[in-house]
Write a protein that holds these residues in place. Sequence first.
Motif, short mmCIF file in Angstrom:
data_model
loop_
_atom_site.label_atom_id
_atom_site.label_comp_id
_atom_site.label_asym_id
_atom_site.label_seq_id
_atom_site.Cartn_x
_atom_site.Cartn_y
_atom_site.Cartn_z
N ALA A 66 47.47 -44.17 81.62
CA ALA A 66 48.73 -44.54 82.25
C ALA A 66 48.89 -46.04 82.38
O ALA A 66 49.99 -46.58 82.27
N ASN A 67 47.84 -46.79 82.65
CA ASN A 67 47.96 -48.23 82.89
C ASN A 67 47.42 -49.05 81.70
O ASN A 67 46.76 -50.06 81.89
N ALA A 69 47.37 -51.78 79.11
CA ALA A 69 48.06 -53.06 78.93
C ALA A 69 48.06 -53.38 77.44
O ALA A 69 47.16 -53.04 76.69
#
Length: 73
Positions: A66-67, A69
């Motif tokens: 989900a996170n 980068a």
Amino acid sequence: MRILLTLLGLAVIALVVAMLFGFVNFDQTRKAVVQAPAFKMNVGHVAVGSETKTVQVPTLSVQKPANAAAPAQ
């Protein structure tokens, strides 16, 4: 070796001279026939067919974090 070849050569010359004077005569008594050989073979029989079946195939699912980068350039 030379003696053997000399004797062979003299024998061929003697045969040719005998043919020229009629001492030796070759007559063809049968018609020459060239044929391919015939073969009989007993071989097995293979039957190939098809049938419809339903097969279960495993599924694959990929989940991204989900996170995540974006990589820096």
